[in-house]
Write a protein that holds these residues in place. Sequence first.
Motif, PDB file in Angstrom:
ATOM      1  N   MET A  13     -49.617  59.114  18.290  1.00 24.05           N
ATOM      2  CA  MET A  13     -51.060  58.940  18.432  1.00 24.05           C
ATOM      3  C   MET A  13     -51.548  59.392  19.795  1.00 24.05           C
ATOM      4  SD  MET A  13     -51.195  55.149  16.748  1.00 24.05           S
ATOM      5  CE  MET A  13     -52.802  54.711  17.406  1.00 24.05           C
ATOM      6  N   ALA A  14     -50.602  59.765  20.670  1.00 23.62           N
ATOM      7  CA  ALA A  14     -50.932  60.119  22.048  1.00 23.62           C
ATOM      8  C   ALA A  14     -51.640  58.963  22.753  1.00 23.62           C
ATOM      9  CB  ALA A  14     -51.756  61.403  22.108  1.00 23.62           C
ATOM     10  N   GLU A  15     -51.150  57.757  22.529  1.00 23.07           N
ATOM     11  CA  GLU A  15     -51.672  56.558  23.194  1.00 23.07           C
ATOM     12  C   GLU A  15     -50.536  55.931  24.003  1.00 23.07           C
ATOM     13  OE1 GLU A  15     -54.773  55.506  23.021  1.00 23.07           O
ATOM     14  OE2 GLU A  15     -55.582  56.538  21.244  1.00 23.07           O
ATOM     15  N   LYS A  16     -50.907  54.972  24.859  1.00 22.65           N
ATOM     16  CA  LYS A  16     -49.867  54.286  25.641  1.00 22.65           C
ATOM     17  C   LYS A  16     -49.192  53.205  24.793  1.00 22.65           C
ATOM     18  CE  LYS A  16     -51.565  54.746  30.386  1.00 22.65           C
ATOM     19  NZ  LYS A  16     -53.059  54.839  30.296  1.00 22.65           N
ATOM     20  N   GLY A  17     -47.898  53.099  24.921  1.00 26.03           N
ATOM     21  CA  GLY A  17     -47.154  52.082  24.184  1.00 26.03           C
ATOM     22  C   GLY A  17     -47.678  50.682  24.470  1.00 26.03           C
ATOM     23  N   ALA A  18     -47.982  50.429  25.747  1.00 30.07           N
ATOM     24  CA  ALA A  18     -48.463  49.100  26.167  1.00 30.07           C
ATOM     25  C   ALA A  18     -49.786  48.746  25.482  1.00 30.07           C
ATOM     26  CB  ALA A  18     -48.631  49.076  27.680  1.00 30.07           C
ATOM     27  N   ASP A  19     -50.623  49.745  25.266  1.00 25.98           N
ATOM     28  CA  ASP A  19     -51.910  49.498  24.605  1.00 25.98           C
ATOM     29  C   ASP A  19     -51.702  49.079  23.153  1.00 25.98           C
ATOM     30  OD1 ASP A  19     -53.244  50.079  26.907  1.00 25.98           O
ATOM     31  OD2 ASP A  19     -53.723  52.167  26.354  1.00 25.98           O
ATOM     32  N   LEU A  20     -50.682  49.664  22.529  1.00 26.70           N
ATOM     33  CA  LEU A  20     -50.375  49.288  21.148  1.00 26.70           C
ATOM     34  C   LEU A  20     -49.816  47.865  21.086  1.00 26.70           C
ATOM     35  CD1 LEU A  20     -50.726  52.390  20.614  1.00 26.70           C
ATOM     36  CD2 LEU A  20     -48.908  52.162  18.937  1.00 26.70           C
ATOM     37  N   VAL A  21     -48.969  47.537  22.069  1.00 21.58           N
ATOM     38  CA  VAL A  21     -48.403  46.185  22.130  1.00 21.58           C
ATOM     39  C   VAL A  21     -49.531  45.153  22.265  1.00 21.58           C
ATOM     40  CG1 VAL A  21     -46.985  44.610  23.521  1.00 21.58           C
ATOM     41  CG2 VAL A  21     -46.172  46.930  23.040  1.00 21.58           C
ATOM     42  N   LYS A  22     -50.516  45.506  23.113  1.00 20.98           N
ATOM     43  CA  LYS A  22     -51.670  44.628  23.338  1.00 20.98           C
ATOM     44  C   LYS A  22     -52.466  44.450  22.037  1.00 20.98           C
ATOM     45  CE  LYS A  22     -53.534  45.594  27.330  1.00 20.98           C
ATOM     46  NZ  LYS A  22     -54.466  46.340  28.211  1.00 20.98           N
ATOM     47  N   ALA A  23     -52.712  45.539  21.368  1.00 20.70           N
ATOM     48  CA  ALA A  23     -53.470  45.495  20.110  1.00 20.70           C
ATOM     49  C   ALA A  23     -52.740  44.662  19.059  1.00 20.70           C
ATOM     50  CB  ALA A  23     -53.716  46.909  19.588  1.00 20.70           C
ATOM     51  N   LEU A  24     -51.407  44.829  19.032  1.00 22.09           N
ATOM     52  CA  LEU A  24     -50.600  44.055  18.087  1.00 22.09           C
ATOM     53  C   LEU A  24     -50.657  42.570  18.428  1.00 22.09           C
ATOM     54  CD1 LEU A  24     -47.572  46.492  17.778  1.00 22.09           C
ATOM     55  CD2 LEU A  24     -48.951  45.690  15.856  1.00 22.09           C
ATOM     56  N   PHE A  25     -50.670  42.274  19.723  1.00 18.06           N
ATOM     57  CA  PHE A  25     -50.760  40.882  20.189  1.00 18.06           C
ATOM     58  C   PHE A  25     -52.081  40.260  19.689  1.00 18.06           C
ATOM     59  CE2 PHE A  25     -51.951  37.646  23.325  1.00 18.06           C
ATOM     60  CZ  PHE A  25     -50.823  36.847  23.284  1.00 18.06           C
ATOM     61  N   MET A  27     -53.567  41.092  17.111  1.00 16.26           N
ATOM     62  CA  MET A  27     -53.448  40.922  15.658  1.00 16.26           C
ATOM     63  C   MET A  27     -52.479  39.776  15.337  1.00 16.26           C
ATOM     64  SD  MET A  27     -53.252  44.996  14.791  1.00 16.26           S
ATOM     65  CE  MET A  27     -52.660  44.905  13.131  1.00 16.26           C
ATOM     66  N   GLY A  28     -51.970  39.116  16.387  1.00 16.30           N
ATOM     67  CA  GLY A  28     -51.091  37.973  16.202  1.00 16.30           C
ATOM     68  C   GLY A  28     -49.610  38.317  16.130  1.00 16.30           C
ATOM     69  N   MET A  29     -49.250  39.494  16.639  1.00 12.99           N
ATOM     70  CA  MET A  29     -47.832  39.884  16.576  1.00 12.99           C
ATOM     71  C   MET A  29     -47.254  40.098  17.963  1.00 12.99           C
ATOM     72  SD  MET A  29     -47.338  42.432  13.371  1.00 12.99           S
ATOM     73  CE  MET A  29     -49.032  42.898  13.268  1.00 12.99           C
ATOM     74  N   MET A  30     -46.135  39.469  18.212  1.00 19.37           N
ATOM     75  CA  MET A  30     -45.451  39.615  19.495  1.00 19.37           C
ATOM     76  C   MET A  30     -44.318  40.625  19.345  1.00 19.37           C
ATOM     77  SD  MET A  30     -46.489  37.275  21.868  1.00 19.37           S
ATOM     78  CE  MET A  30     -45.112  36.537  22.733  1.00 19.37           C
ATOM     79  N   VAL A  31     -44.553  41.845  19.753  1.00 22.43           N
ATOM     80  CA  VAL A  31     -43.486  42.857  19.674  1.00 22.43           C
ATOM     81  C   VAL A  31     -43.427  43.656  20.973  1.00 22.43           C
ATOM     82  CG1 VAL A  31     -43.493  43.181  17.166  1.00 22.43           C
ATOM     83  CG2 VAL A  31     -45.060  44.515  18.575  1.00 22.43           C
ATOM     84  N   THR A  32     -42.277  44.255  21.207  1.00 26.57           N
ATOM     85  CA  THR A  32     -42.127  45.154  22.352  1.00 26.57           C
ATOM     86  C   THR A  32     -42.216  46.587  21.841  1.00 26.57           C
ATOM     87  OG1 THR A  32     -39.744  45.440  22.149  1.00 26.57           O
ATOM     88  CG2 THR A  32     -40.510  43.507  23.381  1.00 26.57           C
ATOM     89  N   VAL A  33     -42.289  47.537  22.758  1.00 24.23           N
ATOM     90  CA  VAL A  33     -42.422  48.948  22.357  1.00 24.23           C
ATOM     91  C   VAL A  33     -41.212  49.455  21.580  1.00 24.23           C
ATOM     92  CG1 VAL A  33     -44.074  49.736  24.100  1.00 24.23           C
ATOM     93  CG2 VAL A  33     -41.627  49.669  24.646  1.00 24.23           C
ATOM     94  N   ASN A  34     -40.068  48.807  21.799  1.00 23.83           N
ATOM     95  CA  ASN A  34     -38.860  49.295  21.133  1.00 23.83           C
ATOM     96  C   ASN A  34     -38.634  48.702  19.754  1.00 23.83           C
ATOM     97  OD1 ASN A  34     -38.123  50.925  23.332  1.00 23.83           O
ATOM     98  ND2 ASN A  34     -37.317  49.116  24.380  1.00 23.83           N
TER      99      ASN A  34
END
Length: 370
Positions: A13-25, A27-34
């Motif tokens: 998506m050409a986005e930052k991994g951390a931004d996706l982690v934040k968005a997932l958080f 949405m109620g999900m605790m995940v890391t980039v890996n």
Amino acid sequence: PEAITVQELANRMAEKGADLVKALFNMGMMVTVNQTIDQDTAELLVEDFGHRIQRVSESDVDIDTADDVDPEETLKDRAPVVTIMGHVDHGKTSLLDALRGTDVVRGESGGITQHIGAYQITTKNKQKLTFLDTPGHEAFTQMRARGANVTDIVILVVAADDGIMPQTIEAINHTKAAGVPMIVAINKCDKPEANPKKIRERLLEHEVIVEEMSGDVQDVEVSAKAGTGLDDLIDKIMLQAELLELKARPDRAAEGTVIEAQLDKGRGPVASVLITRGTLKRGDVFVVGTQSGKVRAMIDDKGKQVKEAGPSSPVEVLGLGGVPNAGDQLTVVENEQRAREVSEYRSEKAHSQRTAATPANFDAMFSNLK
Ligand code: GDP
Ligand code: MG
């Protein structure tokens, strides 16, 4: 494609991994980039970031060479690729060694020959021939089962002091099924008890009608031990090759077939590759089966480092990410990203095919119970 890591999705998506982690958080999900997320979650995220979901077709992520036909005017003659088949102890290995001994180039360089699954000789008349030196029908059928038809001509070896044996018949059947032309080499003709005439007659029973019996299968009497009949055999191979009009385009990105591959202690994964078209060069990036790599070095059958290898040349390739299978196709691609993309796609596909096999088996089990 059922699961993807957060980082991989971010890359696509050409986005930052951390931004996706934040968005997932959020949405109620605790995940890391890996960590991996499922397809539904991935789609939600993609939409959340205002991207459109694009379903890619197979041709976007894999290589389709079937439509990639080289124009007639780009084709050049190439050496025939020959496989020697026949019953055990009829002299396949001896004949391969004897033919190798006729190589004028090897004689000049004095190089140490090494086993790379195939070798090429240059005849007195400067013609080139390639022999697969994993003799027997096993390699032949294994390749064919994987959709790789690397052999142009089969030499059927029959010992003149023996006869048509089970593996002779098997070889005949495999060759016929593959639609590959055959040349019969009646070997051990130096022996006093040799009876080539009997061999020719016996071959009739298996619908192999040699020229001397008014058929169109070439035959030649040889002795791998005494070295007789070899020139005649080579002439007949070249005659057959001419009829086949074997050609390939040399000036294009290379393609080849893996003859054999293994993990070498010092050098890592190595593959013996027979180039089918194009020219493989040092530094080329490629995909081979589910593996990718970059040509770090190439070694020919005389143990010499080479910078490039053209159609019908066997060459040992170093610089693979892993060990491919015999029969796998090697294809040079534009860049490393493309190579990674294709090999990852193929690995995933191979994996999901393995796991997808289970439900069908379950179905079969239950239908038996009904
Ligand atoms: P393969 O099992 O088909 O690979 O057969 P080999 O090449 O290993 O040969 C089997 C045996 O036959 C060996 O002892 C060879 O020395 C012998 N042999 C092979 N070719 C000839 C030949 O032309 N003449 C004689 N007299 N013996 C041969
Ligand atoms: Mg042998």
